[in-house]
Design a protein around this motif. Structure first.
Motif, PDB file in Angstrom:
ATOM      1  N   SER A  77       0.818  -1.212   0.000  1.00 49.51           N
ATOM      2  CA  SER A  77       0.000   0.000   0.000  1.00 49.51           C
ATOM      3  C   SER A  77       0.854   1.265   0.000  1.00 49.51           C
ATOM      4  O   SER A  77       0.350   2.350  -0.312  1.00 49.51           O
ATOM      5  CB  SER A  77      -0.937   0.014   1.210  1.00 49.51           C
ATOM      6  N   GLN A  78       2.146   1.142   0.323  1.00 48.04           N
ATOM      7  CA  GLN A  78       3.040   2.292   0.360  1.00 48.04           C
ATOM      8  C   GLN A  78       3.916   2.378  -0.889  1.00 48.04           C
ATOM      9  O   GLN A  78       4.824   3.215  -0.947  1.00 48.04           O
ATOM     10  CB  GLN A  78       3.918   2.213   1.611  1.00 48.04           C
ATOM     11  N   ARG A  79       3.633   1.550  -1.882  1.00 51.25           N
ATOM     12  CA  ARG A  79       4.518   1.464  -3.054  1.00 51.25           C
ATOM     13  C   ARG A  79       3.807   1.828  -4.360  1.00 51.25           C
ATOM     14  O   ARG A  79       4.250   1.464  -5.443  1.00 51.25           O
ATOM     15  CB  ARG A  79       5.087   0.042  -3.152  1.00 51.25           C
ATOM     16  N   ALA A  80       2.727   2.592  -4.269  1.00 50.29           N
ATOM     17  CA  ALA A  80       1.954   2.933  -5.465  1.00 50.29           C
ATOM     18  C   ALA A  80       2.799   3.670  -6.512  1.00 50.29           C
ATOM     19  O   ALA A  80       2.645   3.431  -7.719  1.00 50.29           O
ATOM     20  CB  ALA A  80       0.733   3.780  -5.086  1.00 50.29           C
ATOM     21  N   GLU A  81       3.688   4.544  -6.068  1.00 52.46           N
ATOM     22  CA  GLU A  81       4.516   5.297  -7.018  1.00 52.46           C
ATOM     23  C   GLU A  81       5.437   4.364  -7.799  1.00 52.46           C
ATOM     24  O   GLU A  81       5.692   4.584  -8.987  1.00 52.46           O
ATOM     25  CB  GLU A  81       5.334   6.361  -6.287  1.00 52.46           C
ATOM     26  N   ILE A  82       5.931   3.327  -7.128  1.00 49.58           N
ATOM     27  CA  ILE A  82       6.801   2.371  -7.813  1.00 49.58           C
ATOM     28  C   ILE A  82       5.997   1.590  -8.857  1.00 49.58           C
ATOM     29  O   ILE A  82       6.459   1.379  -9.980  1.00 49.58           O
ATOM     30  CB  ILE A  82       7.442   1.414  -6.799  1.00 49.58           C
ATOM     31  N   TYR A  83       4.787   1.168  -8.499  1.00 52.99           N
ATOM     32  CA  TYR A  83       3.952   0.439  -9.462  1.00 52.99           C
ATOM     33  C   TYR A  83       3.571   1.337 -10.636  1.00 52.99           C
ATOM     34  O   TYR A  83       3.483   0.875 -11.774  1.00 52.99           O
ATOM     35  CB  TYR A  83       2.692  -0.103  -8.769  1.00 52.99           C
ATOM     36  N   GLU A  84       3.348   2.611 -10.347  1.00 53.26           N
ATOM     37  CA  GLU A  84       3.033   3.564 -11.419  1.00 53.26           C
ATOM     38  C   GLU A  84       4.210   3.701 -12.370  1.00 53.26           C
ATOM     39  O   GLU A  84       4.055   3.760 -13.598  1.00 53.26           O
ATOM     40  CB  GLU A  84       2.680   4.922 -10.820  1.00 53.26           C
ATOM     41  N   ASP A  85       5.422   3.734 -11.810  1.00 53.96           N
ATOM     42  CA  ASP A  85       6.626   3.807 -12.620  1.00 53.96           C
ATOM     43  C   ASP A  85       6.770   2.555 -13.476  1.00 53.96           C
ATOM     44  O   ASP A  85       7.128   2.622 -14.661  1.00 53.96           O
ATOM     45  CB  ASP A  85       7.839   3.973 -11.700  1.00 53.96           C
ATOM     46  N   ALA A  86       6.462   1.399 -12.879  1.00 57.12           N
ATOM     47  CA  ALA A  86       6.525   0.142 -13.637  1.00 57.12           C
ATOM     48  C   ALA A  86       5.518   0.153 -14.787  1.00 57.12           C
ATOM     49  O   ALA A  86       5.830  -0.283 -15.905  1.00 57.12           O
ATOM     50  CB  ALA A  86       6.257  -1.037 -12.704  1.00 57.12           C
ATOM     51  N   LEU A  87       4.322   0.670 -14.522  1.00 55.20           N
ATOM     52  CA  LEU A  87       3.299   0.744 -15.557  1.00 55.20           C
ATOM     53  C   LEU A  87       3.757   1.635 -16.705  1.00 55.20           C
ATOM     54  O   LEU A  87       3.613   1.276 -17.883  1.00 55.20           O
ATOM     55  CB  LEU A  87       1.990   1.271 -14.966  1.00 55.20           C
ATOM     56  N   ARG A  88       4.330   2.792 -16.375  1.00 49.79           N
ATOM     57  CA  ARG A  88       4.833   3.691 -17.425  1.00 49.79           C
ATOM     58  C   ARG A  88       5.908   3.005 -18.259  1.00 49.79           C
ATOM     59  O   ARG A  88       5.970   3.173 -19.486  1.00 49.79           O
ATOM     60  CB  ARG A  88       5.382   4.977 -16.809  1.00 49.79           C
ATOM     61  N   ASP A 194     -10.681   0.911 -11.094  1.00 47.18           N
ATOM     62  CA  ASP A 194     -10.680   1.827  -9.947  1.00 47.18           C
ATOM     63  C   ASP A 194      -9.264   2.295  -9.603  1.00 47.18           C
ATOM     64  O   ASP A 194      -9.025   2.824  -8.524  1.00 47.18           O
ATOM     65  CB  ASP A 194     -11.329   1.173  -8.731  1.00 47.18           C
ATOM     66  N   SER A 195      -8.319   2.069 -10.524  1.00 43.85           N
ATOM     67  CA  SER A 195      -6.921   2.503 -10.422  1.00 43.85           C
ATOM     68  C   SER A 195      -6.091   1.703  -9.424  1.00 43.85           C
ATOM     69  O   SER A 195      -4.952   2.071  -9.121  1.00 43.85           O
ATOM     70  CB  SER A 195      -6.824   3.998 -10.079  1.00 43.85           C
ATOM     71  N   ILE A 196      -6.615   0.601  -8.916  1.00 39.65           N
ATOM     72  CA  ILE A 196      -5.841  -0.264  -8.029  1.00 39.65           C
ATOM     73  C   ILE A 196      -5.003  -1.220  -8.874  1.00 39.65           C
ATOM     74  O   ILE A 196      -5.511  -1.846  -9.795  1.00 39.65           O
ATOM     75  CB  ILE A 196      -6.768  -1.052  -7.089  1.00 39.65           C
ATOM     76  N   PHE A 197      -3.711  -1.289  -8.543  1.00 39.82           N
ATOM     77  CA  PHE A 197      -2.823  -2.171  -9.289  1.00 39.82           C
ATOM     78  C   PHE A 197      -3.108  -3.627  -8.929  1.00 39.82           C
ATOM     79  O   PHE A 197      -3.455  -3.951  -7.801  1.00 39.82           O
ATOM     80  CB  PHE A 197      -1.361  -1.833  -8.992  1.00 39.82           C
ATOM     81  N   SER A 198      -2.954  -4.487  -9.906  1.00 43.06           N
ATOM     82  CA  SER A 198      -3.284  -5.892  -9.703  1.00 43.06           C
ATOM     83  C   SER A 198      -2.198  -6.604  -8.911  1.00 43.06           C
ATOM     84  O   SER A 198      -1.034  -6.193  -8.880  1.00 43.06           O
ATOM     85  CB  SER A 198      -3.455  -6.601 -11.052  1.00 43.06           C
ATOM     86  N   TYR A 199      -2.615  -7.695  -8.302  1.00 35.75           N
ATOM     87  CA  TYR A 199      -1.671  -8.580  -7.615  1.00 35.75           C
ATOM     88  C   TYR A 199      -0.554  -9.004  -8.560  1.00 35.75           C
ATOM     89  O   TYR A 199       0.627  -9.009  -8.193  1.00 35.75           O
ATOM     90  CB  TYR A 199      -2.438  -9.811  -7.106  1.00 35.75           C
ATOM     91  N   GLN A 200      -0.908  -9.356  -9.798  1.00 35.26           N
ATOM     92  CA  GLN A 200       0.077  -9.903 -10.732  1.00 35.26           C
ATOM     93  C   GLN A 200       1.194  -8.908 -11.035  1.00 35.26           C
ATOM     94  O   GLN A 200       2.368  -9.298 -11.130  1.00 35.26           O
ATOM     95  CB  GLN A 200      -0.610 -10.334 -12.040  1.00 35.26           C
ATOM     96  N   LEU A 201       0.874  -7.640 -11.175  1.00 34.20           N
ATOM     97  CA  LEU A 201       1.916  -6.643 -11.424  1.00 34.20           C
ATOM     98  C   LEU A 201       2.687  -6.340 -10.145  1.00 34.20           C
ATOM     99  O   LEU A 201       3.927  -6.312 -10.148  1.00 34.20           O
ATOM    100  CB  LEU A 201       1.308  -5.351 -11.965  1.00 34.20           C
ATOM    101  N   ALA A 202       1.974  -6.125  -9.044  1.00 31.59           N
ATOM    102  CA  ALA A 202       2.632  -5.716  -7.799  1.00 31.59           C
ATOM    103  C   ALA A 202       3.646  -6.750  -7.327  1.00 31.59           C
ATOM    104  O   ALA A 202       4.767  -6.399  -6.933  1.00 31.59           O
ATOM    105  CB  ALA A 202       1.581  -5.460  -6.718  1.00 31.59           C
ATOM    106  N   VAL A 203       3.285  -8.030  -7.358  1.00 31.48           N
ATOM    107  CA  VAL A 203       4.220  -9.035  -6.833  1.00 31.48           C
ATOM    108  C   VAL A 203       5.442  -9.182  -7.728  1.00 31.48           C
ATOM    109  O   VAL A 203       6.551  -9.426  -7.240  1.00 31.48           O
ATOM    110  CB  VAL A 203       3.542 -10.408  -6.615  1.00 31.48           C
ATOM    111  N   VAL A 204       5.267  -9.019  -9.033  1.00 29.17           N
ATOM    112  CA  VAL A 204       6.420  -9.117  -9.922  1.00 29.17           C
ATOM    113  C   VAL A 204       7.382  -7.963  -9.671  1.00 29.17           C
ATOM    114  O   VAL A 204       8.602  -8.151  -9.572  1.00 29.17           O
ATOM    115  CB  VAL A 204       5.976  -9.146 -11.397  1.00 29.17           C
ATOM    116  N   VAL A 205       6.844  -6.757  -9.573  1.00 29.06           N
ATOM    117  CA  VAL A 205       7.679  -5.593  -9.285  1.00 29.06           C
ATOM    118  C   VAL A 205       8.408  -5.779  -7.960  1.00 29.06           C
ATOM    119  O   VAL A 205       9.630  -5.558  -7.859  1.00 29.06           O
ATOM    120  CB  VAL A 205       6.824  -4.307  -9.255  1.00 29.06           C
TER     121      VAL A 205
END
Length: 388
Positions: A77-88, A194-205
């Motif tokens: 929940s504290q790593r949204a910016e990192i997941y956003e960077d991964a998405l970009r 709803d802009s929530i990152f998926s489990y599949q992306l978050a765990v890989v990152v």
């Protein structure tokens, strides 16, 4: 936590503490080899579903059971910016001139109507509705986006005709695995509408950036592992991995050509993997006496309830070790008066007897007997003597 969670956590703990080789055929691996680290990650990326104080309950249970970890817990929940960077980064990559990440306007009802569950694991193969829409009617997609229509984001997988569609990996328990991403996985949501990152992306990152190189979990995630390997490769191809310090890099050991993945700024993109893929071990699942898979939402065999009933941590560890195939015997310097079933033991004592060979003996899912509670509380306490 429930018994199934402890069973999986114990296996991961034993694998890490067994060191190099993770107990493969060596009952003394834990005492003679350099131990690994156990990292604790609180996967609370789905905020609306996260139960208040669940992290504290989990950590309290782990301390009570003697399943320690290294360092501070990491909260998704504290790593949204990192997941956003991964998405970009993923959005900067194309797949055979098709965007690797694309918008999907399908509702859950649409998907349920168009898809069928696969192999009984509730995995839905996306029919490719919005992928086709973008390919055939890009102007309509553009208009919908400009109108602010609600949508999720999906990561595309290679077409069935592509050699890149086949992902293989070796599993410590189930052996060589082979999945066709196009036929058996399909394009998958990596950010919900709803802009929530998926489990599949978050765990890989997180696995990539935390240097995770040993993953132990239930066999229901075998198919997801193929998808996660694909996402990991895409992240590496995008250059995302080079922005962060990655533990355990060894560029010389592993090189993969991703012929269909290329940077949108390059016409001939070729990449070397900058962090080795993790080792995987998928465990048989634990079912209740009715043959139904254990689940948190059902409060199945809740550890807090067992603790309230006076069950000892060694009884729970011993029972889970038994489910993992750990067997104490007289030949290992263990005296077990009248014990024919699970033996109460600490995690450290289980480590002395742990090998992956014992799990591979029986790959079938474990079904708890109707008298499982009696087996648990009646587990004998072994008398251990130092082995010469």
């Amino acid at each position: 936590m429930h018994i199934g969670n402890v069973y999986a956590m114990l296996a991961a703990w034993l694998s890490a503490h067994a060191g190099d080789g993770s107990g493969d055929g060596d009952s003394q691996a834990g005492s003679e080899r350099q131990r690994g680290k156990v990292l604790l990650r609180i996967e609370d990326v789905d905020g609306p579903r996260a139960m208040k104080d669940a992290d504290k309950w989990i950590m309290d249970d782990l301390h009570w059971l003697g399943l320690d970890w290294d360092g501070e817990p990491v909260y998704q929940s504290q790593r949204a910016e990192i997941y956003e960077d991964a998405l970009r980064s993923l959005e900067s990559v194309s797949l055979d001139d098709f965007p690797l990440v694309y918008p999907c306007f399908c509702s859950r009802a649409d998907l349920r109507a168009a898809s069928a569950p696969q192999e009984g694991d509730r995995f839905l193969i996306y029919p490719g509705t919005c992928r086709k829409l973008l390919s055939w009617h890009p102007d309509e997609v553009r208009s919908r986006l400009e109108a602010g229509q609600r949508h999720s984001l999906r990561i595309a997988v290679p077409e069935e005709s592509s050699s890149e569609s086949i992902v293989t990996f070796d599993d410590r328990v189930f052996g060589r695995q082979r999945f066709d991403l196009s036929r058996e996985v399909g394009d998958t949501v990596i950010r919900r509408s709803d802009s929530i990152f998926s489990y599949q992306l978050a765990v890989v990152v997180d696995d990539l950036l935390m240097g995770v190189n040993d993953i132990v979990r239930g066999r229901d995630l075998l198919r997801s592992t193929a998808l996660q390997i694909w996402i990991r490769r895409a992240l590496v191809a995008s250059g995302f991995a080079t922005k962060y310090v990655i533990a355990g890099n060894d560029d010389s050991n592993q090189s993969n050509d991703h012929n269909t993945l290329k940077s949108n700024n390059s016409t001939n993109y070729r990449t070397n993997v900058t962090a080795e893929d993790p080792a995987y071990a998928h465990l048989p699942l634990i079912d209740d006496p009715a043959g139904v898979r254990l689940a948190k939402r059902k409060r199945s065999l809740d550890i807090s309830s067992l603790r309230a009933d006076g069950v000892k941590p060694e009884q729970i560890i011993g029972y889970c070790a038994w489910l993992l195939g750990v067997r104490a015997s007289e030949s290992q310097g263990v005296h077990m008066p009248d014990a024919t079933g699970p033996v109460a033991m600490s995690a450290r004592e289980a480590l002395e007897r742990f090998t992956w060979d014992d799990i591979r003996v029986d790959k079938s899912d474990r079904i708890l007997p109707a008298n499982w509670a009696s087996e648990l509380t009646g587990a004998k306490t072994a008398v251990y003597s130092k082995q010469q």
